[in-house]
Design an enzyme around this catalytic site. Structure first.
Site, PDB file in Angstrom:
ATOM      1  CG  HIS A  87      -3.924  -3.700   2.450  1.00  0.00           C
ATOM      2  ND1 HIS A  87      -3.011  -3.286   3.399  1.00  0.00           N
ATOM      3  CD2 HIS A  87      -4.490  -2.577   1.961  1.00  0.00           C
ATOM      4  CE1 HIS A  87      -3.035  -1.968   3.479  1.00  0.00           C
ATOM      5  NE2 HIS A  87      -3.921  -1.504   2.614  1.00  0.00           N
ATOM      6  CD  GLU A 125      -1.867  -6.496   4.679  1.00  0.00           C
ATOM      7  OE1 GLU A 125      -1.393  -6.789   3.561  1.00  0.00           O
ATOM      8  OE2 GLU A 125      -2.018  -5.321   5.069  1.00  0.00           O
ATOM      9  CB  CYS A 170      -0.986  -0.045   1.160  1.00  0.00           C
ATOM     10  SG  CYS A 170      -2.392   1.071   0.931  1.00  0.00           S
TER      11      CYS A 170
END
Lengths: 266, 212
Positions: B184, B186, B82
């Site tokens: 993202h 994750e 990001c």
């Protein structure tokens, strides 16, 4: 184009998921981690976890719940409830929240929104707005309006919901979670007029909340300008699943994220 | 063996979700802002939430600009997420007077044409044929700024994956064992976990002498 989001909401009290009607009459709805894992596997695009504990002890356990849910799932997590200071927001992010929702404390002190935005960014700052329709008064043909309610919906503040949303966004809120108090837990459908009014007042994404029972309700909310639809009771009670709702939305031509194959148990 | 992964402590980023995602893959990352550790780590994650100016300020104050530049220039295992990806670029419209790390020859600008900002949610990632870690799929984004899709990226050996929200934009770039994602990983469910796994595999391969 970004997909429409379906977001199950876990209202958590003293470490358990609960759900009521119009914020009252809470009943047990399971373990938060089990719920989170099952909703993520079913295709949830995000999860929302609202701490509805009334006590300091309950609030402490909410941080542990966030930690446990974060360890188990790899999708975004918005956490709200009891965020009064920037430190509360930072603590929730440290525990694994990706976005923090502010509600009552921001009404009392709107600068809280600017503080969270300055330290954590607009992409972390969500305004949770609980709105109730105003009595129509003398003129039944007057346009609808809404006021903000707090304290589990027991107190009407007199603050205009649309004006409050506008102010919150100007202070830095990056998203609005708009819950219709009138529809919460009823299954009567979202308050589309509320969503339409909010969607034209602000340019940040809007999460529709309160009243969902069917995919049709969700389509109405999306048509009213919502970017995401939140639901709790229907998923907790097994009325439907996230997967089923998304399949129905896709069948109606809506742009949703669909897993290609049924989720496998790991 | 999973590599030793260091997560850069920027002070402005939320690292809990990245940590949790790596743990689910069997990796326990260490949090550090020590230049020697960032220089010497097998693999480094530059997370990013917050503003461009504050992010660069923290990297400069901690003495991490040179070690991070060196890692990316050498193709050493590095993952930027990001804002982390935006920091790899030359500069950002978000903070015009602050230079970025300058290792990716492109600029960051506000996303234009999107019906609503921030761009929150899942969107399609479409990689160039040259991508080896990035695959097509849906990933989770949360941002208002994005990298320009400059031809200079390809000229300097970067492969690009793109996405579309109001306008086409850079969803991710990769070169060697360096991966930069606007989304993202994750938070991108199974798609993100698989991507992180490929990056960790690439990192392990690089360390075993597969690449320099």
């Amino acid at each position: 184009m970004v997909r429409l989001r379906v977001i199950p909401c876990l209202d958590v009290k003293d470490g358990r998921v609960v759900k009521g009607v119009r914020f009252q009459g809470l009943r047990d709805a399971g373990d938060p981690v089990e719920r989170a894992v099952s909703y993520a596997a079913s295709g949830a695009d995000e999860l929302c976890l609202l701490d509805v504990s009334a006590t300091r002890e309950g609030r402490g356990s909410a941080v542990e719940t966030v930690r446990a849910v974060r360890a188990a799932i790899g999708i975004p997590l918005t956490v709200g409830g009891g965020v009064r200071r920037i430190e509360d927001a930072a603590r929730l992010l440290d525990a694994g929240a990706d976005k923090v929702a502010v509600n009552t404390a921001a009404l009392e002190r709107p600068e809280l929104i600017a503080e969270i935005r300055a330290r954590l960014g607009a992409q972390c700052t969500v305004l949770s707005l609980d709105a109730a329709r105003r009595e129509e008064g003398d003129r039944p043909d007057s346009p609808p309006s809404w006021e903000v309610v707090v304290a589990g919906g027991t107190r009407r503040t007199g603050t205009d919901a649309i004006e409050w949303a506008r102010l919150a966004v100007s202070l830095g809120a990056g998203e609005i979670l708009a819950t219709s108090w009138d529809r919460d837990g009823t299954g009567d459908g979202y308050d589309a007029e509320l969503l339409r009014a909010l969607a034209s007042a602000v340019s940040v994404p809007l999460i529709a909340s309160g009243g969902a029972r069917t995919a049709g309700h969700m389509e109405t909310a999306l048509d009213a300008g919502a970017s995401a639809v939140l639901a709790a009771s229907i998923f907790h009670d097994g009325v439907t699943t996230v997967r089923q709702i998304k399949l129905e939305l896709a069948r109606s031509g809506r742009d949703v994220r669909l897993p290609l194959c049924p989720p496998t148990v790991q | 063996m999973s590599p030793d992964v260091v997560l850069v402590r920027t002070g402005v980023a939320n690292v809990a979700s990245v940590t949790a995602a790596l743990r689910r893959l069997g990796v326990e990352p260490r949090l550090s802002d020590d230049p020697a550790e960032i220089r010497g780590a097998a693999a480094v994650v530059l997370p990013g939430v917050g503003a461009f100016g504050a992010g660069m300020g923290r990297l400069e104050a901690a003495g991490l600009v040179t070690p991070l530049r060196a890692r990316v220039e050498r193709g050493e295992p590095t993952l930027a997420v990001c804002l982390g990806l935006q920091l790899l670029g030359l500069e950002s419209e978000e903070e015009p007077r602050v230079p970025g790390l300058g290792v990716a020859p492109t600029r960051t600008r506000r996303l234009t044409g999107a019906p609503r900002l921030p761009h929150f949610g899942w969107n399609l990632v479409e990689p160039d044929p040259g991508c080896t870690m990035l695959t097509a799929g849906e990933a989770y984004f949360a941002h208002s700024f994005r990298l320009d899709d400059s031809p200079a990226l390809a000229a300097e050996g970067w492969s690009v994956a793109r996405s579309l929200e109001g306008e086409p934009f850079v969803a991710a770039i990769e070169r060697g064992a360096v991966l930069g994602c606007q989304f993202h990983p994750e938070l991108s469910g199974a798609y993100g976990a698989a991507l992180l796994e490929r990056w960790l595999e690439r990192a392990a391969l690089t360390l075993s002498g597969g690449a320099a």
